[in-house]
Scaffold this motif. Structure first.
Motif, PDB file in Angstrom:
ATOM      1  N   ASP A 248      77.307  52.987  44.939  1.00 51.27           N
ATOM      2  CA  ASP A 248      75.885  53.464  44.428  1.00 51.27           C
ATOM      3  C   ASP A 248      75.527  52.714  43.321  1.00 51.27           C
ATOM      4  O   ASP A 248      74.620  52.103  43.049  1.00 51.27           O
ATOM      5  CB  ASP A 248      75.828  54.728  44.172  1.00 51.27           C
TER       6      ASP A 248
ATOM      7  N   ALA B 183      75.056  48.975  43.739  1.00 54.05           N
ATOM      8  CA  ALA B 183      73.713  48.785  44.370  1.00 54.05           C
ATOM      9  C   ALA B 183      72.438  48.752  43.577  1.00 54.05           C
ATOM     10  O   ALA B 183      71.597  48.140  43.696  1.00 54.05           O
ATOM     11  CB  ALA B 183      73.482  49.627  45.755  1.00 54.05           C
ATOM     12  N   TYR B 184      72.689  49.953  42.720  1.00 54.23           N
ATOM     13  CA  TYR B 184      71.427  50.251  41.759  1.00 54.23           C
ATOM     14  C   TYR B 184      71.302  49.172  40.933  1.00 54.23           C
ATOM     15  O   TYR B 184      69.999  48.525  40.639  1.00 54.23           O
ATOM     16  CB  TYR B 184      71.921  51.451  40.887  1.00 54.23           C
TER      17      TYR B 184
ATOM     18  N   ALA C 107      69.757  46.084  42.892  1.00 53.17           N
ATOM     19  CA  ALA C 107      68.321  46.622  43.128  1.00 53.17           C
ATOM     20  C   ALA C 107      67.525  46.319  41.881  1.00 53.17           C
ATOM     21  O   ALA C 107      66.260  45.680  41.943  1.00 53.17           O
ATOM     22  CB  ALA C 107      68.373  48.111  43.514  1.00 53.17           C
TER      23      ALA C 107
ATOM     24  N   LYS D 298      66.986  42.504  41.647  1.00 51.13           N
ATOM     25  CA  LYS D 298      66.147  41.903  42.562  1.00 51.13           C
ATOM     26  C   LYS D 298      64.627  42.393  42.321  1.00 51.13           C
ATOM     27  O   LYS D 298      63.870  41.514  42.541  1.00 51.13           O
ATOM     28  CB  LYS D 298      66.467  42.812  44.103  1.00 51.13           C
ATOM     29  N   GLU D 299      64.422  43.893  41.766  1.00 48.70           N
ATOM     30  CA  GLU D 299      63.038  43.987  41.266  1.00 48.70           C
ATOM     31  C   GLU D 299      62.568  43.021  40.339  1.00 48.70           C
ATOM     32  O   GLU D 299      61.595  42.648  40.305  1.00 48.70           O
ATOM     33  CB  GLU D 299      63.145  45.426  41.006  1.00 48.70           C
TER      34      GLU D 299
ATOM     35  N   ASN E 112      60.677  38.774  49.526  1.00 49.97           N
ATOM     36  CA  ASN E 112      62.000  38.618  49.727  1.00 49.97           C
ATOM     37  C   ASN E 112      62.453  37.921  50.898  1.00 49.97           C
ATOM     38  O   ASN E 112      63.635  37.206  50.452  1.00 49.97           O
ATOM     39  CB  ASN E 112      62.570  40.195  49.621  1.00 49.97           C
TER      40      ASN E 112
ATOM     41  N   TRP F 229      69.633  34.626  47.996  1.00 47.13           N
ATOM     42  CA  TRP F 229      70.321  35.144  46.848  1.00 47.13           C
ATOM     43  C   TRP F 229      71.598  34.671  46.644  1.00 47.13           C
ATOM     44  O   TRP F 229      72.293  34.416  47.811  1.00 47.13           O
ATOM     45  CB  TRP F 229      70.433  36.800  47.116  1.00 47.13           C
TER      46      TRP F 229
ATOM     47  N   LYS G 124      73.319  47.465  50.698  1.00 46.39           N
ATOM     48  CA  LYS G 124      72.884  48.879  50.151  1.00 46.39           C
ATOM     49  C   LYS G 124      71.518  48.581  49.387  1.00 46.39           C
ATOM     50  O   LYS G 124      70.760  49.528  49.316  1.00 46.39           O
ATOM     51  CB  LYS G 124      73.882  49.714  49.726  1.00 46.39           C
ATOM     52  N   ALA G 125      71.525  47.441  48.664  1.00 49.91           N
ATOM     53  CA  ALA G 125      70.676  47.490  47.542  1.00 49.91           C
ATOM     54  C   ALA G 125      69.364  46.861  48.561  1.00 49.91           C
ATOM     55  O   ALA G 125      68.230  46.599  47.669  1.00 49.91           O
ATOM     56  CB  ALA G 125      70.752  46.619  46.542  1.00 49.91           C
ATOM     57  N   ALA G 126      69.442  46.263  49.584  1.00 53.67           N
ATOM     58  CA  ALA G 126      68.284  45.679  50.469  1.00 53.67           C
ATOM     59  C   ALA G 126      67.976  44.296  49.726  1.00 53.67           C
ATOM     60  O   ALA G 126      66.837  44.021  49.786  1.00 53.67           O
ATOM     61  CB  ALA G 126      67.201  46.524  50.373  1.00 53.67           C
ATOM     62  N   LEU G 127      69.027  43.712  48.983  1.00 49.43           N
ATOM     63  CA  LEU G 127      68.860  42.235  48.997  1.00 49.43           C
ATOM     64  C   LEU G 127      68.642  41.328  50.155  1.00 49.43           C
ATOM     65  O   LEU G 127      67.967  40.472  50.474  1.00 49.43           O
ATOM     66  CB  LEU G 127      70.251  41.729  48.060  1.00 49.43           C
TER      67      LEU G 127
END
Length: 642
Positions: free
Chosen positions: A165, A168-169, A172, A175-176, A192, A197, A219-222
């Motif tokens: 987690d 992944a945070y 993310a 990514k943002e 994206n 990446w 999990k981070a949707a990269l």
């Protein structure tokens, strides 16, 4: 005669004869080795059509600090490092942000980097105990022996959280930030799907840790599992190497001449002056690990070839922080320090930040002491805890070189500070010495010192003393960003590193025909009147073996029963170069190869699944084909025991 139940599950058969395969009904395949085993792919016929990415974004997820950089595929020469961050420490350049993360009391993501640190600092002590603050957590992936998707991390307040987690945070968050910056530049929402990446990891990380990073990215949707090629895992020293070989003279310091090479004439564009066949070592000294790679340059394209497998260890600059902590325990008592960290976690973080900026002021020839601010709550809590003052503790402790100054600071003599560096630097020098003693590592023209810790004058001097002029020591100017910029270059052209060395020996357990005198009798197994030798290690690739990019190892497997849907084969590894049996000392089960043959029913009496494994990349890959129908079989190789 053994029953089927007693048979070792991991035995596979390697025998091309027509004898009925004694593979078990427990779902283990029979295996027929095909030769030749190493086949260079001359065509990429089974590769999906390439997606054309608009931009490459690299994330350097470091132990102590992190950041991102990017380049548009249309202008590959122009690498942008991320926007300046708010916050920042005095005396520390803020191109990267601290790898710190803050979660709310109900474990939701709150903030990252300086923002996380400052918010945590400003919380009321009673409140801050509820919040979850994490730092320096990347090392957990290196130090956990049996890493899995469920591995835990501990926040500063002692509470447990899932490592996946947290990673992944963090991804993310990057990514943002990156997409926001790209959208601002483009003046429109950036998609994206147009981003390739790249995430950097230490070269000495084992496969489970690399796979863990990939899982965190999913999990981070990269990227999605359906499109894994959108993410590349890059090795930190390789990225540094790619960047270093392009250095121009004004971009580096040559420790030999000890001057910033600034006064260069426009014609003097030779940079380091690399020529065909030059060999060089990259020493990547980060916060957590030190990674050493040995490369040779092949011109005209400037492709790189690895000459010796990556080596190193957990000798990053956080080792100095641990020594400082040990020193504090010696002065104030382990019981107090343990208690203080849990009861006043934010003040402990402040103390380590104060130490960090003094750590950067340590030099070999410094004569004046270094002062470290003790937070008020440290002084206050100590008095409550012990009943006497911090000053008293310092007088009473027989730690030389550390005094209490009238301004309420810890005053450390330069010797005391240098002593904190010594264990970590000694490890690095010992490792370098061993590396340079290897026969493969001769005629090294340059040694590139990169990573945040490379800025330390103490480390620079130690490396100079060890090398005694055998190689030129080069330090890039923006040494903390070297990996980031190199990772972008790698993302633009991953085929730049043509030959790698396998860090481990990989293989599977098989059954062979039993040979009297060659095989130990206790390995004999009789099945249907045939004598087999169990536990034979079938080597896919040996430790330190050269593997070219795209080179594959081929094996064929047969399901034990026609109805079998999934074949699972255990993969073993060892640090030794030659292995005879999977039961040899040092051999451990490290992963599994899974072939999903469902939905590909075949008319052939004995199905043959041909498996291709690639070891020349930064990650190990598997592909498989059903020979009778030429259909692709879903193949995956898993090192996290999911």
């Amino acid at each position: 005669m053994m029953t089927e139940k007693e048979l070792e599950i991991d035995d596979l058969i390697t025998d091309a004869m027509a004898t009925p395969s004694p593979a078990k009904s427990m779902g283990d395949p029979g295996i027929t080795p095909l030769s030749p085993t190493h086949i260079l792919k001359d065509s990429e016929e089974n590769e999906p059509p390439r997606h054309h990415f608009v931009v490459v974004v690299a994330i350097d997820f470091g132990t102590t600090s992190s950041g991102y950089a990017y380049a548009f595929t249309k202008e590959p020469e122009c690498i942008h490092t991320m926007r300046r961050w708010e916050g920042g420490d005095p005396g520390v350049s803020n191109q990267k942000t601290p790898t710190t993360i803050l979660l709310t009391p109900d474990k939701k993501f709150h903030s990252f980097g300086y923002a996380a640190r400052d918010f945590y600092h400003d919380l009321d002590p009673t409140e801050s105990k509820q919040w979850l603050y994490l730092e320096k957590f990347k090392m957990k992936l290196h130090t956990t022996a049996n890493l899995s998707i469920d591995t835990d991390l501990h926040a500063a307040n002692g509470k447990k959280v899932k490592a996946l987690d947290i990673f992944a945070y963090a991804l993310a968050f990057f990514k943002e930030q990156a997409l926001k910056e790209l959208s601002d530049q483009a003046g429109a929402e950036f998609d994206n799907a147009d981003v390739r990446w790249v995430i950097t990891v230490p070269a000495i990380w084992k496969m489970p840790a690399k796979q863990f990073m990939r899982e965190a990215a999913y999990k981070a949707a990269l990227v999605t599992r359906e499109n894994p090629d959108q993410l590349i895992i890059a090795l930190e020293p390789e990225a540094a190497s790619i960047y270093c070989r392009k250095l121009r003279l004004h971009q580096m310091v040559d420790l030999g001449s000890k001057t910033a090479l600034n006064g260069y004439s426009p014609t003097d564009n030779a940079g380091v002056g690399m020529t065909q066949g030059d060999r060089y070592v990259v020493v990547d000294c980060g916060g957590g690990t030190v990674d050493l790679t040995v490369h040779q340059i092949r011109l005209p394209e400037g492709h790189l070839k690895e000459l010796y497998k990556a080596s190193g260890g957990p000798y990053g600059s956080i080792g100095i922080d641990y020594e400082f902590e040990k020193l504090l325990c010696k002065i104030f008592g382990q019981d107090f320090i343990d208690q203080f960290k849990i009861k006043r976690p934010a003040a402990w973080v402040d103390l380590m930040i104060a130490f960090e900026s003094r750590k950067r002021a340590a030099t070999p020839d410094r004569s004046n002491p270094l002062n470290i601010n003790l937070p008020f709550s440290f002084i206050d809590y100590y008095k409550k805890f012990r009943g006497h003052s911090v000053e008293h503790a310092l007088r009473k402790s027989n730690v030389d070189f550390v005094k209490w100054s009238s301004q309420g600071m810890l005053r450390m003599s330069p010797d005391a500070m240098n002593a904190l560096f010594k264990p970590t630097i000694d490890h690095i020098i010992q490792h370098l010495t061993e590396l340079f003693d290897r026969p493969e590592v001769t005629d090294i023209k340059f040694l590139f010192l990169v990573g945040g810790f490379a800025e330390s004058p103490l480390l620079q001097q130690a490396v100079q003393n060890m090398l005694q002029g055998r190689s030129r020591i080069i330090i890039p100017h923006d040494v903390g960003l070297t990996i980031l910029k190199g990772a972008v270059l790698f993302g633009l052209d991953p085929s730049i590193i043509k030959v790698r060395r396998s860090p481990l020996t990989y293989g599977v357990g098989v059954l062979n025909r039993f040979v009297e005198g060659k095989h130990p009798p206790e390995k004999m197994l009789v099945k249907d009147g045939m004598r087999w030798c169990t536990d034979v290690f079938d080597t896919f690739i040996s430790a330190d073996q050269s593997v070219a990019l795209g080179e594959t190892v081929k094996r064929s497997y047969t399901p034990a029963k026609p109805s079998q849907q999934v074949i699972v084969i255990h993969v073993y590894c060892s640090e030794k170069e030659s292995v005879t049996f999977i039961t040899d000392p040092g051999v451990r089960k490290c992963g599994s190869l899974k072939l999903d043959v469902s939905g590909t029913e075949s008319p052939a009496a004995r199905r043959e699944i041909q498996t291709l494994m690639q070891f020349g990349d930064t990650e190990i890959r598997a592909m498989a084909v059903d020979v009778a129908t030429s259909r692709t079989v879903k193949a995956s190789i898993d090192f996290l025991g999911q």
